[in-house]
Design a protein around this motif. Structure first.
Motif, mmCIF file in Angstrom:
data_model
loop_
_atom_site.group_PDB
_atom_site.id
_atom_site.type_symbol
_atom_site.label_atom_id
_atom_site.label_comp_id
_atom_site.label_asym_id
_atom_site.label_seq_id
_atom_site.Cartn_x
_atom_site.Cartn_y
_atom_site.Cartn_z
ATOM 1 N N VAL A 1 -2.655 7.270 -0.003
ATOM 2 C CA VAL A 1 -1.473 7.982 0.505
ATOM 3 C C VAL A 1 -0.370 7.998 -0.549
ATOM 4 N N ALA A 2 -0.169 6.888 -1.246
ATOM 5 C CA ALA A 2 0.852 6.839 -2.292
ATOM 6 C C ALA A 2 0.521 7.807 -3.427
ATOM 7 N N ALA A 3 -0.754 7.856 -3.821
ATOM 8 C CA ALA A 3 -1.154 8.770 -4.892
ATOM 9 C C ALA A 3 -0.920 10.222 -4.501
ATOM 10 N N LEU A 4 -1.227 10.558 -3.239
ATOM 11 C CA LEU A 4 -1.072 11.942 -2.779
ATOM 12 C C LEU A 4 0.380 12.296 -2.477
ATOM 13 N N ALA A 5 1.080 11.398 -1.761
ATOM 14 C CA ALA A 5 2.439 11.709 -1.292
ATOM 15 C C ALA A 5 3.504 11.395 -2.343
ATOM 16 N N GLY B 1 -0.721 5.720 -7.359
ATOM 17 C CA GLY B 1 -1.834 5.031 -6.712
ATOM 18 C C GLY B 1 -2.011 3.616 -7.225
ATOM 19 N N MET B 2 -1.967 3.436 -8.541
ATOM 20 C CA MET B 2 -2.163 2.103 -9.123
ATOM 21 C C MET B 2 -1.020 1.162 -8.750
ATOM 22 N N ILE B 3 0.208 1.678 -8.778
ATOM 23 C CA ILE B 3 1.362 0.847 -8.420
ATOM 24 C C ILE B 3 1.269 0.409 -6.961
ATOM 25 N N ALA B 4 0.914 1.339 -6.078
ATOM 26 C CA ALA B 4 0.816 1.015 -4.654
ATOM 27 C C ALA B 4 -0.295 0.015 -4.392
ATOM 28 N N CYS B 5 -1.411 0.163 -5.087
ATOM 29 C CA CYS B 5 -2.526 -0.770 -4.923
ATOM 30 C C CYS B 5 -2.093 -2.194 -5.268
ATOM 31 N N GLY B 6 -1.458 -2.342 -6.428
ATOM 32 C CA GLY B 6 -0.979 -3.666 -6.829
ATOM 33 C C GLY B 6 0.088 -4.207 -5.891
#
Length: 241
Positions: A92-96, A62-67
């Motif tokens: 979605v990144a955190a879940l998937a 999740g943090m990587i996708a947010c950045g």
């Protein structure tokens, strides 16, 4: 007095002997209770480690996708930042890529244990195509869906039960683009990771790859990928002097 002490000693010895006898009767297998206690502790530790593993994968992705999404929009001089898209990609990144991917990678590892060539190839192919394909489809479906409903700029609202609306982001060209990237990036990575990296460390080892992939997912779902592809072709085809 000495007789009293002797009587007390005899009574204590008799009582101790009775307790030992009772303990032997109640526990006919010496050390059984210790073994059961150790097994329970081991199971609890294993379960706790599994939970921590999934939680860390969830938070990390999740943090990587947010950045990555904010970085992508900044590269394209987006003003203002589309935070509905940022929040959607993060969730979605955190879940998937995080929770779901970490969970199934563990099961794939258990289904094909070992580091032989056959086992590694099977694990790499399964994690790249079936698992990777489902995750990519979830990105394309859920990011536009969440951005236009639960994270919409106008306020939270549930999506309508309309298949065209729900699957608005899933197109063949976008899915093909992500599949190509998946093959180029993650097929070699999984081949190496299943051979050399311990399962508990794979989410951390995958962080750099996930960051790059999240930028590409962000570009595809925001519609930047075609522009980037044209810029890349212009760069490749530029004459050299």
């Amino acid at each position: 007095m000495l007789r009293t002490l002797k009587n007390n000693y005899d009574h204590a010895s008799k009582t101790s002997a009775e307790y030992v006898a009772l303990d032997i009767v109640s526990d006919p297998i010496p050390g059984k209770r210790k073994d059961v206690s150790g097994m329970l502790s081991e199971k609890l530790f294993e379960k706790n480690s599994q939970v921590k593993y999934l939680v860390m994968a969830f938070l990390q992705s999740g943090m990587i996708a947010c950045g990555a999404d904010i970085f992508t929009q900044k590269m394209e001089d987006a003003d203002p930042i589309d935070y509905s898209h940022v929040y959607s990609l993060t969730l979605v990144a955190a879940l998937a890529s995080g929770l779901m991917n970490a969970y199934f990678l563990k099961h794939i590892e258990h289904a094909y244990p070992g580091k032989g060539a056959k086992e590694v190839i099977n694990k790499a192919l399964i994690s790249t195509f079936p698992l990777g394909g489902v995750i990519n489809a979830l990105y394309l479906i859920l990011i536009p869906l969440f951005a236009s409903t639960i994270f919409a700029a106008g306020g939270f609202h549930l999506p309508p039960f309309d298949l065209d609306f729900i699957f608005q982001g899933l197109t063949f060209s976008k899915f093909l683009t992500l599949t190509k990237v998946e093959c180029i990036m993650f097929l070699p990575y999984h081949t190496v990771a299943f051979k050399l990296v311990h399962p508990n460390w794979r989410p951390l080892a995958q962080a750099l790859m996930s960051g790059i992939f999240s930028i590409i997912v962000s570009a595809v779902t925001l519609g930047y990928h075609n522009v980037w592809y044209e810029v890349f072709l212009d760069f490749v085809e530029a004459p050299t002097y």
